[in-house]
Structure formats: C-alpha cells, structure tokens
Design a protein around this motif. Structure first.
Motif, PDB file in Angstrom:
ATOM      1  N   TRP A   1       1.201  -1.128   0.377  1.00 23.05           N
ATOM      2  CA  TRP A   1      -0.081  -0.029  -0.337  1.00 23.05           C
ATOM      3  C   TRP A   1       0.799   1.168   0.119  1.00 23.05           C
ATOM      4  CZ3 TRP A   1      -4.734   1.791  -1.046  1.00 23.05           C
ATOM      5  CH2 TRP A   1      -5.450   3.493  -0.790  1.00 23.05           C
ATOM      6  N   GLY A   2       2.011   1.391   0.616  1.00 22.45           N
ATOM      7  CA  GLY A   2       2.346   2.838   0.858  1.00 22.45           C
ATOM      8  C   GLY A   2       3.271   3.229  -0.804  1.00 22.45           C
ATOM      9  N   ALA A   3       3.616   2.541  -1.865  1.00 19.77           N
ATOM     10  CA  ALA A   3       4.324   2.409  -3.218  1.00 19.77           C
ATOM     11  C   ALA A   3       2.552   3.045  -3.909  1.00 19.77           C
ATOM     12  CB  ALA A   3       4.355   1.445  -3.717  1.00 19.77           C
ATOM     13  N   ARG A   4       3.071   4.412  -4.233  1.00 15.30           N
ATOM     14  CA  ARG A   4       1.671   4.908  -5.138  1.00 15.30           C
ATOM     15  C   ARG A   4       1.097   4.401  -6.339  1.00 15.30           C
ATOM     16  NH1 ARG A   4       0.719  10.216  -5.172  1.00 15.30           N
ATOM     17  NH2 ARG A   4       0.971  11.782  -6.220  1.00 15.30           N
ATOM     18  N   TYR A   5       1.883   3.577  -7.102  1.00 18.17           N
ATOM     19  CA  TYR A   5       1.436   2.549  -7.886  1.00 18.17           C
ATOM     20  C   TYR A   5       0.781   2.144  -7.277  1.00 18.17           C
ATOM     21  CZ  TYR A   5       1.564  -0.993 -11.096  1.00 18.17           C
ATOM     22  OH  TYR A   5       0.736  -2.019 -12.698  1.00 18.17           O
ATOM     23  N   TYR A   6       1.073   1.509  -6.507  1.00 14.17           N
ATOM     24  CA  TYR A   6      -0.406   0.109  -6.191  1.00 14.17           C
ATOM     25  C   TYR A   6      -1.419   0.420  -5.629  1.00 14.17           C
ATOM     26  CZ  TYR A   6       3.650  -3.346  -6.315  1.00 14.17           C
ATOM     27  OH  TYR A   6       4.470  -4.075  -7.244  1.00 14.17           O
ATOM     28  N   GLN A   7      -1.207   1.940  -4.427  1.00 15.65           N
ATOM     29  CA  GLN A   7      -2.502   2.458  -3.481  1.00 15.65           C
ATOM     30  C   GLN A   7      -3.458   3.024  -4.971  1.00 15.65           C
ATOM     31  OE1 GLN A   7      -1.257   6.052  -2.224  1.00 15.65           O
ATOM     32  NE2 GLN A   7      -0.383   5.439  -0.866  1.00 15.65           N
ATOM     33  N   SER A   8      -3.181   3.158  -6.562  1.00 13.30           N
ATOM     34  CA  SER A   8      -4.634   3.236  -7.023  1.00 13.30           C
ATOM     35  C   SER A   8      -4.845   2.426  -7.686  1.00 13.30           C
ATOM     36  CB  SER A   8      -3.370   4.197  -9.056  1.00 13.30           C
ATOM     37  OG  SER A   8      -2.440   3.507  -9.064  1.00 13.30           O
ATOM     38  N   VAL A   9      -3.684   0.718  -7.933  1.00 12.68           N
ATOM     39  CA  VAL A   9      -4.072  -0.577  -8.299  1.00 12.68           C
ATOM     40  C   VAL A   9      -5.582  -1.117  -7.724  1.00 12.68           C
ATOM     41  CG1 VAL A   9      -4.021  -3.345  -8.538  1.00 12.68           C
ATOM     42  CG2 VAL A   9      -2.084  -1.170  -9.649  1.00 12.68           C
ATOM     43  N   VAL A  10      -4.956  -0.654  -5.859  1.00 15.41           N
ATOM     44  CA  VAL A  10      -6.104  -0.767  -4.992  1.00 15.41           C
ATOM     45  C   VAL A  10      -7.113  -0.546  -4.600  1.00 15.41           C
ATOM     46  CG1 VAL A  10      -6.355  -1.190  -2.144  1.00 15.41           C
ATOM     47  CG2 VAL A  10      -4.273  -1.744  -2.765  1.00 15.41           C
ATOM     48  N   ILE A  11      -7.688   0.834  -5.866  1.00 15.96           N
ATOM     49  CA  ILE A  11      -7.928   1.670  -5.584  1.00 15.96           C
ATOM     50  C   ILE A  11      -9.076   1.113  -6.896  1.00 15.96           C
ATOM     51  CG2 ILE A  11      -9.914   3.736  -5.848  1.00 15.96           C
ATOM     52  CD1 ILE A  11      -7.480   5.132  -4.480  1.00 15.96           C
ATOM     53  N   GLN A  12      -8.240   0.508  -7.801  1.00 13.93           N
ATOM     54  CA  GLN A  12      -8.634   0.691  -9.540  1.00 13.93           C
ATOM     55  C   GLN A  12     -10.000  -0.822  -8.980  1.00 13.93           C
ATOM     56  OE1 GLN A  12      -5.536   0.708 -11.675  1.00 13.93           O
ATOM     57  NE2 GLN A  12      -5.564   3.019 -12.481  1.00 13.93           N
ATOM     58  N   CYS A  13      -9.116  -1.842  -8.362  1.00 14.18           N
ATOM     59  CA  CYS A  13      -9.358  -3.238  -8.730  1.00 14.18           C
ATOM     60  C   CYS A  13     -10.294  -2.954  -7.420  1.00 14.18           C
ATOM     61  CB  CYS A  13      -7.924  -4.437  -8.108  1.00 14.18           C
ATOM     62  SG  CYS A  13      -6.922  -3.975  -9.543  1.00 14.18           S
ATOM     63  N   GLY A  14     -10.586  -2.621  -6.484  1.00 18.22           N
ATOM     64  CA  GLY A  14     -11.685  -2.249  -5.042  1.00 18.22           C
ATOM     65  C   GLY A  14     -12.836  -1.874  -6.262  1.00 18.22           C
ATOM     66  N   ILE A  15     -12.670  -0.763  -6.404  1.00 26.08           N
ATOM     67  CA  ILE A  15     -14.543  -0.730  -7.722  1.00 26.08           C
ATOM     68  C   ILE A  15     -14.795  -1.188  -9.144  1.00 26.08           C
ATOM     69  CG2 ILE A  15     -14.983   1.401  -9.456  1.00 26.08           C
ATOM     70  CD1 ILE A  15     -13.238   3.367  -7.729  1.00 26.08           C
ATOM     71  N   ALA A  16     -13.281  -1.982  -8.954  1.00 23.29           N
ATOM     72  CA  ALA A  16     -14.338  -3.191 -10.413  1.00 23.29           C
ATOM     73  C   ALA A  16     -14.416  -3.980  -9.845  1.00 23.29           C
ATOM     74  CB  ALA A  16     -13.087  -3.203 -10.965  1.00 23.29           C
ATOM     75  N   THR A  17     -14.175  -4.393  -8.860  1.00 23.59           N
ATOM     76  CA  THR A  17     -14.513  -5.511  -7.604  1.00 23.59           C
ATOM     77  C   THR A  17     -16.350  -5.421  -7.660  1.00 23.59           C
ATOM     78  OG1 THR A  17     -12.200  -6.225  -6.876  1.00 23.59           O
ATOM     79  CG2 THR A  17     -14.377  -7.746  -6.165  1.00 23.59           C
ATOM     80  N   VAL A  18     -16.517  -5.027  -6.803  1.00 19.75           N
ATOM     81  CA  VAL A  18     -17.686  -4.430  -6.844  1.00 19.75           C
ATOM     82  C   VAL A  18     -18.759  -3.931  -7.706  1.00 19.75           C
ATOM     83  CG1 VAL A  18     -19.140  -2.418  -5.524  1.00 19.75           C
ATOM     84  CG2 VAL A  18     -16.850  -2.769  -4.427  1.00 19.75           C
ATOM     85  N   ILE A  19     -17.898  -3.816  -8.896  1.00 23.02           N
ATOM     86  CA  ILE A  19     -19.345  -3.325  -9.430  1.00 23.02           C
ATOM     87  C   ILE A  19     -19.551  -4.684 -10.673  1.00 23.02           C
ATOM     88  CG2 ILE A  19     -18.504  -3.374 -12.015  1.00 23.02           C
ATOM     89  CD1 ILE A  19     -17.689  -0.371 -11.396  1.00 23.02           C
ATOM     90  N   CYS A  20     -18.164  -6.117 -10.706  1.00 22.02           N
ATOM     91  CA  CYS A  20     -18.647  -7.272 -10.730  1.00 22.02           C
ATOM     92  C   CYS A  20     -19.375  -8.207 -10.014  1.00 22.02           C
ATOM     93  CB  CYS A  20     -17.110  -7.775 -10.781  1.00 22.02           C
ATOM     94  SG  CYS A  20     -16.253  -7.295 -12.627  1.00 22.02           S
ATOM     95  N   ILE A  21     -19.109  -7.773  -8.856  1.00 17.77           N
ATOM     96  CA  ILE A  21     -20.008  -8.143  -8.182  1.00 17.77           C
ATOM     97  C   ILE A  21     -21.834  -8.051  -8.672  1.00 17.77           C
ATOM     98  CG2 ILE A  21     -21.417  -8.818  -5.578  1.00 17.77           C
ATOM     99  CD1 ILE A  21     -18.259  -8.748  -4.371  1.00 17.77           C
ATOM    100  N   ALA A  22     -22.353  -6.923  -8.882  1.00 17.43           N
ATOM    101  CA  ALA A  22     -23.465  -6.254  -8.906  1.00 17.43           C
ATOM    102  C   ALA A  22     -23.484  -6.822 -10.444  1.00 17.43           C
ATOM    103  CB  ALA A  22     -22.617  -4.743  -8.629  1.00 17.43           C
ATOM    104  N   ASP A  23     -22.610  -7.151 -10.896  1.00 17.06           N
ATOM    105  CA  ASP A  23     -22.747  -7.664 -12.629  1.00 17.06           C
ATOM    106  C   ASP A  23     -23.227  -9.036 -12.161  1.00 17.06           C
ATOM    107  OD1 ASP A  23     -23.083  -5.632 -13.841  1.00 17.06           O
ATOM    108  OD2 ASP A  23     -20.430  -6.002 -14.547  1.00 17.06           O
TER     109      ASP A  23
END
Length: 181
Positions: free
Chosen positions: A113-135
């Motif tokens: 989480w400390g690296a900026r790259y991984y922070q953006s990946v966590v946010i993107q994947c979190g949103i995509a996971t919620v959307i995929c569960i909704a789908d």
C-alpha cells in the motif's frame, strides 16, 4: 426449448478460477516488472453499462411474460427474450470470474500500500470488484426475470394431474360397472 437455471457452483468455480488467474497475473507483474495489474476506468464504465442494459432487457422480458395475453400492449421478439436470457447467464458467470480476478489483485496489492502505484491499483481493483459482484447479481436476477410463467398447455403439471385423476376415476368407475353386471 427449455433452459435450465445456472447452478450456484458455476459462480463459485468461476470466482475461484478468477482468483487463481488474478494471483498469477500479480506474480507475473512482480517478476517481469511489467504494469499488467489494475482495472482501467473504461473497463469499469463498460461493466456498469453492460449490467444496466442486461437488467433493462430482463425487466422488459419479465413484464411481457407476466402480463395477461389479452392486455398486452407490446410484443417481445422470442429471439430477443432468448438472447436476454443468455446474456444474463453470461453476465452472471463472467461477473463472478472477473470479481475473483480483481479481488486477487486487490488482496495481493494491499501489503504494498505504501507505493503510489499499488495504491491506485487497490482503488481501481476495489471499484472493479464491487461492480463485477453487482454484475453477477444482475445476471442472476436477470436469469430469474427471464423465466416464463407456467402455461396451461398440455405440459402443465396441473393439467397432467387432472388428467391422471380423470383416468383413475374412469378406471375405478369402469371396474365397478363390470362387477355390477
């Protein structure tokens, strides 16, 4: 044509397969130092749009199916109804697999989480996971909405039971009449 409901374990297998593939992608990303993980915002937008379209189509088919035939104001093409059913089934299974895919990436990126790259990946994947569960949920509901109500045709269980009772009654009446003779 008779379509069966998608079994619950299809979704579980798809999610587990997605978890496995997402973990493999993360490990490949770590080894090769390529930027392969994450979910572009465009993908999340397309997944939301696809879920909305499937839900609207399934609601149209359901409304047509439950409306009394004498009161129907519109007509739904049977091909459209079948395509909507297949689209709902595919959205449910694909949503489960993609949810696993993005969840694996999210979970494996959390320790970094400390690296900026991984922070953006966590946010993107979190949103995509919620959307995929909704789908996935929309796919399951859409599949349910595309069910046709039982018709009162020759294959209706009520009519079959009534016919059996009538045959049994006639058989009993026939045997009673023979005894009287």
């Amino acid at each position: 044509m008779s379509a069966r409901r998608t079994a619950w374990w299809y979704y579980v297998i798809a999610a587990l397969l997605g978890l496995l593939l997402g973990a493999m992608l993360f490990k490949t990303d770590e080894i090769t130092r390529l930027s392969l993980i994450g979910a572009p915002w465009f993908v999340s937008f397309v997944l939301v749009l696809l879920g909305v379209v499937v839900l609207v189509l399934a609601l149209q088919v359901h409304q047509y199916a439950i409306t009394d035939p004498t009161k129907r104001k519109s007509w739904v093409d049977p091909t459209k109804a079948v395509y909507t059913l297949m689209l709902s089934k595919a959205l449910g299974v694909a949503g489960a697999m993609l949810a696993g895919w993005y969840l694996a990436q999210l979970l494996l990126c959390l320790p970094h989480w400390g690296a900026r790259y991984y922070q953006s990946v966590v946010i993107q994947c979190g949103i995509a996971t919620v959307i995929c569960i909704a789908d996935m949920i929309v796919g399951i509901i859409g599949e349910w909405l595309c069910q046709l109500p039982p018709s009162e045709g020759p294959d209706d269980p009520k009519i079959k039971t009534a016919k059996r009772r009538e045959r049994r009654r006639k058989a009993i009446a026939g045997s009673v009449n023979k005894r009287r003779c």
